[in-house]
Design a protein around this motif. Structure first.
Motif, PDB file in Angstrom:
ATOM      1  N   HIS A 210     -78.151   3.216  71.845  1.00 33.25           N
ATOM      2  CA  HIS A 210     -78.068   4.404  70.884  1.00 33.25           C
ATOM      3  C   HIS A 210     -76.432   4.988  71.216  1.00 33.25           C
ATOM      4  O   HIS A 210     -76.074   5.553  70.404  1.00 33.25           O
ATOM      5  N   SER A 211     -75.963   4.712  72.278  1.00 35.75           N
ATOM      6  CA  SER A 211     -74.674   5.375  72.684  1.00 35.75           C
ATOM      7  C   SER A 211     -73.592   4.104  72.742  1.00 35.75           C
ATOM      8  O   SER A 211     -74.004   3.222  73.283  1.00 35.75           O
ATOM      9  N   PHE A 212     -72.405   4.796  72.743  1.00 36.54           N
ATOM     10  CA  PHE A 212     -71.267   4.065  72.900  1.00 36.54           C
ATOM     11  C   PHE A 212     -71.223   3.415  74.678  1.00 36.54           C
ATOM     12  O   PHE A 212     -71.053   2.174  74.874  1.00 36.54           O
ATOM     13  N   ARG A 213     -71.727   4.445  75.407  1.00 35.77           N
ATOM     14  CA  ARG A 213     -71.698   4.140  76.795  1.00 35.77           C
ATOM     15  C   ARG A 213     -72.816   3.070  77.193  1.00 35.77           C
ATOM     16  O   ARG A 213     -72.512   2.113  78.027  1.00 35.77           O
ATOM     17  N   GLU A 214     -73.991   3.297  76.730  1.00 35.18           N
ATOM     18  CA  GLU A 214     -74.748   2.015  76.814  1.00 35.18           C
ATOM     19  C   GLU A 214     -74.480   0.832  76.231  1.00 35.18           C
ATOM     20  O   GLU A 214     -74.761  -0.255  76.922  1.00 35.18           O
ATOM     21  N   LEU A 215     -73.670   0.824  75.230  1.00 39.19           N
ATOM     22  CA  LEU A 215     -73.116  -0.420  74.747  1.00 39.19           C
ATOM     23  C   LEU A 215     -72.076  -0.890  75.478  1.00 39.19           C
ATOM     24  O   LEU A 215     -72.125  -2.262  75.853  1.00 39.19           O
ATOM     25  N   ARG A 216     -71.217  -0.097  75.862  1.00 41.01           N
ATOM     26  CA  ARG A 216     -70.310  -0.584  76.795  1.00 41.01           C
ATOM     27  C   ARG A 216     -70.701  -1.366  78.175  1.00 41.01           C
ATOM     28  O   ARG A 216     -70.209  -2.348  78.647  1.00 41.01           O
ATOM     29  N   ASN A 217     -71.791  -0.533  78.826  1.00 41.68           N
ATOM     30  CA  ASN A 217     -72.348  -1.192  80.189  1.00 41.68           C
ATOM     31  C   ASN A 217     -72.869  -2.366  79.777  1.00 41.68           C
ATOM     32  O   ASN A 217     -72.814  -3.345  80.703  1.00 41.68           O
ATOM     33  N   LYS A 218     -73.674  -2.664  78.762  1.00 41.30           N
ATOM     34  CA  LYS A 218     -74.176  -3.902  78.279  1.00 41.30           C
ATOM     35  C   LYS A 218     -73.167  -5.026  78.255  1.00 41.30           C
ATOM     36  O   LYS A 218     -73.446  -6.015  78.844  1.00 41.30           O
ATOM     37  N   ALA A 219     -72.077  -4.549  77.719  1.00 40.90           N
ATOM     38  CA  ALA A 219     -71.270  -5.666  77.296  1.00 40.90           C
ATOM     39  C   ALA A 219     -70.474  -6.113  78.541  1.00 40.90           C
ATOM     40  O   ALA A 219     -70.085  -7.128  78.828  1.00 40.90           O
ATOM     41  N   LEU A 220     -70.210  -4.995  79.412  1.00 43.73           N
ATOM     42  CA  LEU A 220     -69.378  -5.360  80.715  1.00 43.73           C
ATOM     43  C   LEU A 220     -70.341  -6.000  81.783  1.00 43.73           C
ATOM     44  O   LEU A 220     -70.125  -6.912  82.241  1.00 43.73           O
ATOM     45  N   ARG A 221     -71.749  -5.727  81.670  1.00 43.51           N
ATOM     46  CA  ARG A 221     -72.645  -6.706  82.559  1.00 43.51           C
ATOM     47  C   ARG A 221     -72.599  -8.011  81.878  1.00 43.51           C
ATOM     48  O   ARG A 221     -72.610  -9.064  82.750  1.00 43.51           O
TER      49      ARG A 221
END
Length: 311
Positions: A213-224
């Motif tokens: 839902h949020s950019f933070r969630e998206l960022r965490n997924k991409a970095l993982r």
């Protein structure tokens, strides 16, 4: 002629601090069209110490088993579930997923039809918190992540959010690499491909998955994913010039993606098209920067590591 009994299936779900969404997943599994005496559900708690909220939830559903794997990582948890499985068939999904009512029926039908396959990877459909007004991160997530058909046909693996296989395949190619926190399905799929097992995509084997839902969630997924891929490919062992020749071009704007955003009918209006492209650039740059950080920190540590003194 007597029809053979349906295949017995063990559904394996790793969970970490996600009881509320797990409840929805278990409700979907309790309402399957598949005979209830032909499958078990193994929920593997991946918390460092047992999560007290899980036992009462699992007790609500007959035929569901709760296990605990304290070693950190969803692949370690899945491996524990495989060891406990009483079946010939393993089905994987995640605690935030919602299997369709005929998920087990369709998945096992594919395995029955293709008994020599390595695995069957099913379709992953995204859903949004507000279907009428999804956020830009939700749209980006649904357009770029968990593209199961592409994973199978181009990348030779299937995401474990929706994957069916035979338990015997783990005897052939080994378990998931429990040292990995991301990319373990990619690694296992490549071992399956190297062993010569056919890999199948099934459009009618469906689970629903929440978009981030949020950019933070998206960022965490991409970095993982980036961190997992970095170690999976042994990027730290690349020569300096080869590594940066590969990574630095990632900082150039990718104009083809801008064209794709313009032509995508799911992105309504110019503002959404531009915002989606900007999210893409942000994620692209973050991933490239993380790769450089991992590479330089490894070599910095290696160069400053004290050498053992000779006697």
């Amino acid at each position: 002629m007597v029809n053979p009994s349906p295949l017995f299936v063990s559904v394996i779900i790793p969970v970490f601090n996600d009881t509320d969404r797990l409840r929805h997943c278990l409700q979907c599994l309790a309402q399957q069209t598949y005979p209830c005496d032909r499958y078990e559900v193994i929920v593997v708690d991946n918390s460092p110490s047992p999560d007290p909220s899980l036992s009462p939830l699992i007790a609500e559903y007959p035929g569901m088993v709760l296990a605990h794997e304290p070693r950190r990582g969803s692949y370690a948890a899945r491996n524990q579930g495989i060891k406990l499985a009483q079946s010939t068939v393993i089905a994987f999904t995640d605690s935030d997923c919602r299997p369709a009512p005929d998920w087990l029926e369709k998945g096992t039908a594919w395995l029955t039809r293709y008994p020599d396959c390595g695995f069957v990877a099913g379709q992953i459909r995204f859903f949004f918190q507000n279907p009428d007004n999804p956020t830009i991160p939700e749209l980006y997530d649904s357009l770029n992540f968990l593209q199961q058909q592409r994973y199978v046909e181009e990348c030779h693996f299937g995401a474990t959010a929706n994957l069916f296989t035979f338990k015997a395949r783990f005897d052939s190619v080994g378990f998931f690499n429990s040292d990995l926190f991301s990319g373990g399905d990619h690694d296992w799929g490549h071992r399956m491909f190297a062993a010569g097992y056919p890999q199948l995509y099934a459009d009618d084997v469906v689970i629903a998955h929440p978009a981030r839902h949020s950019f933070r969630e998206l960022r965490n997924k991409a970095l993982r994913i980036t961190i997992g891929g970095h170690y999976l490919t042994n990027a730290n062992n690349q020569p300096f010039k080869a590594f940066f020749s590969e990574v630095l071009p990632e900082f150039k704007p990718h104009l083809q993606y801008a064209v794709d955003c313009i032509n995508d009918p799911t992105l309504k209006g110019w503002r959404r098209k531009i915002e989606c492209y900007l999210v893409y650039l942000s994620i692209r740059y973050l991933k490239a920067a993380k790769r450089i950080q991992l590479y330089l920190s490894h070599h910095w540590f290696k160069s400053f590591k004290p050498k053992p003194k000779s006697l």
